[in-house]
Design a protein around this motif. Structure first.
Motif, short mmCIF file in Angstrom:
data_model
loop_
_atom_site.label_atom_id
_atom_site.label_comp_id
_atom_site.label_asym_id
_atom_site.label_seq_id
_atom_site.Cartn_x
_atom_site.Cartn_y
_atom_site.Cartn_z
N ASN A 198 0.78 -1.25 0.01
CA ASN A 198 -0.09 0.01 -0.11
C ASN A 198 0.85 1.26 0.13
O ASN A 198 1.84 1.20 0.57
CB ASN A 198 -0.88 0.11 1.16
N SER A 257 -1.82 -5.07 -0.37
CA SER A 257 -2.41 -3.90 -0.04
C SER A 257 -3.75 -3.52 0.72
O SER A 257 -4.23 -2.46 0.89
CB SER A 257 -2.37 -3.00 -1.18
N LYS A 264 -6.56 -3.45 3.39
CA LYS A 264 -6.53 -3.52 4.95
C LYS A 264 -7.13 -4.59 5.43
O LYS A 264 -7.98 -5.34 5.04
CB LYS A 264 -7.37 -2.03 5.34
N TYR A 302 -2.31 -4.60 7.28
CA TYR A 302 -2.55 -4.56 5.86
C TYR A 302 -2.40 -6.26 5.57
O TYR A 302 -1.35 -6.65 6.12
CB TYR A 302 -1.69 -3.74 5.02
#
Length: 385
Positions: free
Chosen positions: A111, A151, A153, A213
């Motif tokens: 991310n 990436s 959450k 993540y």
């Protein structure tokens, strides 16, 4: 059906807690939910890696175990593990390896807010081998060839059923249990040439899995087990003087990320608890014991030790049987509490524990859990023993 379930749950909560404690519990749940939403928004723009420990700090950790006392410690599949080949819910070894160059070229899969920190670890800390650098596909299920996205959450992921892939495969891999075995074996057999491999795996995990993540930050039990293994690996590397100040900073902050995640995501319920919560609290004990003593770690140590004895009382019957009614989970839970009791015995010798208090400004369940738990004194401990 859902409405009936929630009504029944509220009824059970009211019967077990009473009106005022129930009101407090609901209010706390709302506050925690709001806090997590704010945190989720924050890490969208800013890194989720913590920076509690600095490179120029004189960080003194606390050794966990006397590793030299171990004997007859062998690993039958050591050669396969050193090539990142694992048997995870499979009768044959599957290849989970990848290269450093591939990791760096795919850095965009991390991310955006954590990308730069991860890139620095890959480029500046991980040491390439002369022939090849075996790093790991931490998001991969080799049995189904499915790969989770790094990436996303963690709190947005769902466990999917009947799709042909299993979320427990990357979880099992990411507990770092095989790596801790290799580390202990290397220490006992003076195989210092393997420490580079061990360090590369540790820093690869940290860089590939930013906190909050991906699939490997999904629940507190997995994070607690990994955090405990990470402490043991780091403990040995520190004793062997195999970590530079920059490397220590990265790994200590990662352990801090693990302890923060577990304390803020405790798998505790007023209805019932099981091996997950036991793993939470003993993982906290291991991590808070290993990290340098300060107000935060001392408070967590006091909380976790208190919960250990409360949960032994709650989860085990007077005849020794475990409330889950499973011989496999009975063994797992007993293994967990033995580690906890071992650390509790070590803590009994520390005067600083007497004044330790969990920080009251922490927005999590700990204050409410303490409210419903028995105080643990010497008499209570003796009863449990």
């Amino acid at each position: 059906m859902n409405k009936f379930f929630y009504v029944l749950a509220l009824k059970r909560l009211f019967e077990s807690l009473g009106f005022f404690k129930l009101l407090f519990f609901i209010t706390l749940k709302i506050i925690i939910f709001s806090y997590r939403r704010i945190y989720s928004l924050k890490i969208y723009f800013f890194t989720s890696f913590s920076e509690k420990y600095a490179e120029d700090q004189n960080i003194i950790t606390n050794s966990l175990f006397d590793y030299k006392s171990l004997s007859n410690f062998e690993i039958s599949n050591k050669d396969e593990l050193l090539k990142n080949k694992f048997k995870i819910f499979s009768e044959k070894s599957e290849d989970y390896s990848t290269s450093l160059s591939e990791k760096i070229s795919n850095i965009s899969q991390i991310n955006r807010s954590n990308r730069q920190k991860s890139k620095k670890i890959f480029e500046n800390i991980i040491t390439p081998f002369k022939r090849n650098t075996y790093l790991t596909n931490w998001y991969y299920d080799a049995n189904s060839k499915f790969k989770w996205k790094a990436s996303k959450k963690s709190n947005s992921l769902k466990i999917q059923y009947n799709k042909g892939f299993d979320i427990k495969v990357p979880w099992e891999l990411s507990r770092l249990q095989s790596l801790s075995k290799i580390c202990v074996w290397s220490f006992l057999n003076k195989k210092k040439n393997l420490y580079t491999f061990i360090k590369n795996q540790v820093f690869d995990f940290i860089a590939s899995n930013p906190p909050s993540y991906g699939v490997n930050w999904f629940n507190a039990m997995e994070v607690a087990i990994r955090g405990a293994n990470l402490c043991m690996i780091t403990d040995i590397l520190v004793q062997e003087d195999k970590l530079s100040p920059r490397e220590r900073k990265v790994v200590y902050n990662s352990i801090n990320d693990h302890i923060n995640f577990v304390i803020n995501n405790l798998e505790w319920s007023p209805f019932s608890r099981n091996n997950h919560y036991l793993a939470n609290i003993v993982g906290l004990l291991v991590m808070a014991y290993f990290l340098p003593r300060d107000e935060y770690t001392l408070g967590i140590l006091k909380f976790a030790e208190n919960q250990l004895f409360n949960e032994i009382s709650y989860q085990f019957y007077n005849d020794g049987g475990n409330k889950e009614g499973s011989s496999a989970y009975h063994i797992l839970s007993v293994e967990i509490i033995l580690i906890g009791i071992y650390l509790s015995k070590k803590l009994d010798k520390e005067d600083s524990m007497n004044k330790a208090v969990i920080k009251k400004n922490t927005i999590n369940k700990t204050f409410f859990i303490n409210l419903l738990s028995d105080d643990v004194d010497k008499k209570y401990k003796n009863k449990i023993f």
